[in-house]
Motif scaffolding. Sequence first.
Motif, mmCIF file in Angstrom:
data_model
loop_
_atom_site.group_PDB
_atom_site.id
_atom_site.type_symbol
_atom_site.label_atom_id
_atom_site.label_comp_id
_atom_site.label_asym_id
_atom_site.label_seq_id
_atom_site.Cartn_x
_atom_site.Cartn_y
_atom_site.Cartn_z
ATOM 1 N N GLU A 6 0.824 -1.210 0.000
ATOM 2 C CA GLU A 6 0.000 0.000 0.000
ATOM 3 C C GLU A 6 0.853 1.252 0.000
ATOM 4 N N ARG A 7 1.970 1.241 0.725
ATOM 5 C CA ARG A 7 2.865 2.400 0.738
ATOM 6 C C ARG A 7 3.494 2.614 -0.634
ATOM 7 N N VAL A 8 3.865 1.529 -1.289
ATOM 8 C CA VAL A 8 4.427 1.624 -2.641
ATOM 9 C C VAL A 8 3.402 2.242 -3.576
ATOM 10 N N ALA A 9 2.167 1.769 -3.493
ATOM 11 C CA ALA A 9 1.101 2.281 -4.362
ATOM 12 C C ALA A 9 0.851 3.760 -4.096
ATOM 13 N N GLN A 10 0.863 4.159 -2.826
ATOM 14 C CA GLN A 10 0.643 5.563 -2.469
ATOM 15 C C GLN A 10 1.754 6.450 -3.013
ATOM 16 N N THR A 11 2.996 5.967 -2.896
ATOM 17 C CA THR A 11 4.129 6.747 -3.396
ATOM 18 C C THR A 11 4.059 6.897 -4.905
ATOM 19 N N GLU A 12 3.769 5.814 -5.601
ATOM 20 C CA GLU A 12 3.700 5.873 -7.057
ATOM 21 C C GLU A 12 2.539 6.759 -7.514
ATOM 22 N N LYS A 13 1.449 6.734 -6.775
ATOM 23 C CA LYS A 13 0.328 7.615 -7.105
ATOM 24 C C LYS A 13 0.710 9.073 -6.904
ATOM 25 N N ALA A 14 1.466 9.353 -5.857
ATOM 26 C CA ALA A 14 1.907 10.725 -5.597
ATOM 27 C C ALA A 14 2.847 11.214 -6.695
ATOM 28 N N ILE A 15 3.730 10.343 -7.144
ATOM 29 C CA ILE A 15 4.661 10.715 -8.216
ATOM 30 C C ILE A 15 3.898 10.968 -9.516
ATOM 31 N N MET A 16 2.921 10.108 -9.813
ATOM 32 C CA MET A 16 2.126 10.295 -11.019
ATOM 33 C C MET A 16 1.342 11.601 -10.946
ATOM 34 N N SER A 17 0.770 11.896 -9.791
ATOM 35 C CA SER A 17 0.030 13.142 -9.622
ATOM 36 C C SER A 17 0.952 14.346 -9.791
ATOM 37 N N ALA A 18 2.179 14.216 -9.323
ATOM 38 C CA ALA A 18 3.152 15.293 -9.489
ATOM 39 C C ALA A 18 3.484 15.501 -10.961
ATOM 40 N N LEU A 19 3.621 14.422 -11.692
ATOM 41 C CA LEU A 19 3.902 14.518 -13.129
ATOM 42 C C LEU A 19 2.783 15.272 -13.834
ATOM 43 N N VAL A 20 1.555 14.932 -13.510
ATOM 44 C CA VAL A 20 0.405 15.610 -14.127
ATOM 45 C C VAL A 20 0.380 17.075 -13.728
ATOM 46 N N ALA A 21 0.640 17.368 -12.451
ATOM 47 C CA ALA A 21 0.603 18.748 -11.970
ATOM 48 C C ALA A 21 1.688 19.599 -12.626
ATOM 49 N N VAL A 22 2.910 19.070 -12.650
ATOM 50 C CA VAL A 22 4.015 19.815 -13.270
ATOM 51 C C VAL A 22 3.766 19.972 -14.766
ATOM 52 N N GLY A 23 3.146 18.954 -15.357
ATOM 53 C CA GLY A 23 2.874 18.982 -16.786
ATOM 54 C C GLY A 23 1.872 20.030 -17.211
ATOM 55 N N GLN A 24 1.200 20.663 -16.249
ATOM 56 C CA GLN A 24 0.314 21.765 -16.593
ATOM 57 C C GLN A 24 1.097 22.975 -17.100
ATOM 58 N N ALA A 25 2.356 23.054 -16.676
ATOM 59 C CA ALA A 25 3.158 24.223 -17.035
ATOM 60 C C ALA A 25 4.383 23.894 -17.876
ATOM 61 N N LYS A 26 4.819 22.620 -17.863
ATOM 62 C CA LYS A 26 6.045 22.261 -18.574
ATOM 63 C C LYS A 26 5.804 21.070 -19.491
ATOM 64 N N PRO A 27 6.418 21.095 -20.689
ATOM 65 C CA PRO A 27 6.331 19.924 -21.568
ATOM 66 C C PRO A 27 7.001 18.719 -20.919
ATOM 67 N N LEU A 28 6.541 17.546 -21.293
ATOM 68 C CA LEU A 28 7.067 16.314 -20.724
ATOM 69 C C LEU A 28 8.581 16.230 -20.843
ATOM 70 N N ASN A 29 9.115 16.613 -21.995
ATOM 71 C CA ASN A 29 10.563 16.465 -22.200
ATOM 72 C C ASN A 29 11.397 17.467 -21.403
#
Length: 213
Positions: A6-29
């Motif tokens: 469950e901790r692994v899943a929570q961490t990976e979900k947080a990282i994915m959410s961060a990617l989406v959040a940062v991606g609002q302002a910056k291109p993926l690359n």
Amino acid sequence: MPTHQERVAQTEKAIMSALVAVGQAKPLNQITISDLTRSSGISRGTFYLHYLDKDDLVTKMEAALTTEFQRLLDGGIEGTMNPQDFTAGRPYPVIDQIVALVAANRALLAFLFGSNGDPGFVALLTDKLQTAILGELYRVKGTPTFRRDLPKPYALSLVTNAIMAVVRTWLIGEDSLPPAELAQVIMRALYLSPYDMLGITSRGANSEDGRQN
């Protein structure tokens, strides 16, 4: 207390959410690991326990989505060229399943399909959809051919774009259309002509179903 899984899943979900959040302002690359750790509140050391680097993160997320998309196509494409389902108002089960997959991953897919996302990922999904359509066409007709007056690449593009464009519009817009209605829109996009969609009949009058007040 959460289990290790469950901790692994929570961490990976947080990282994915961060990617989406940062991606609002910056291109993926242009997104960096520092961007992701700052946004998620996770340390670099913790990030590296889960992923080799940002590319590994993106590859694994996209691979999971692609694998599930392919599974749905493999199990549900058969029977999707029966117009009776459209006339009866029933979306194909595989359309419902794909829409459910999209809805469950809407934030991530909205980023990947958007201007800051990954065109290569969208192209890969489109290619898999085209391959599935050609395979079902071969099963139904004995040959993967389209109308004689419409070159195959154009016909295939029109069919797949009818699906992908509707999904993309739903993802990148602020659309509250429920998934069940989105599936209906995809079915209409597949079976209605442009004139039908515009509410134009063969006589040039407004269609009853498409008339706007």
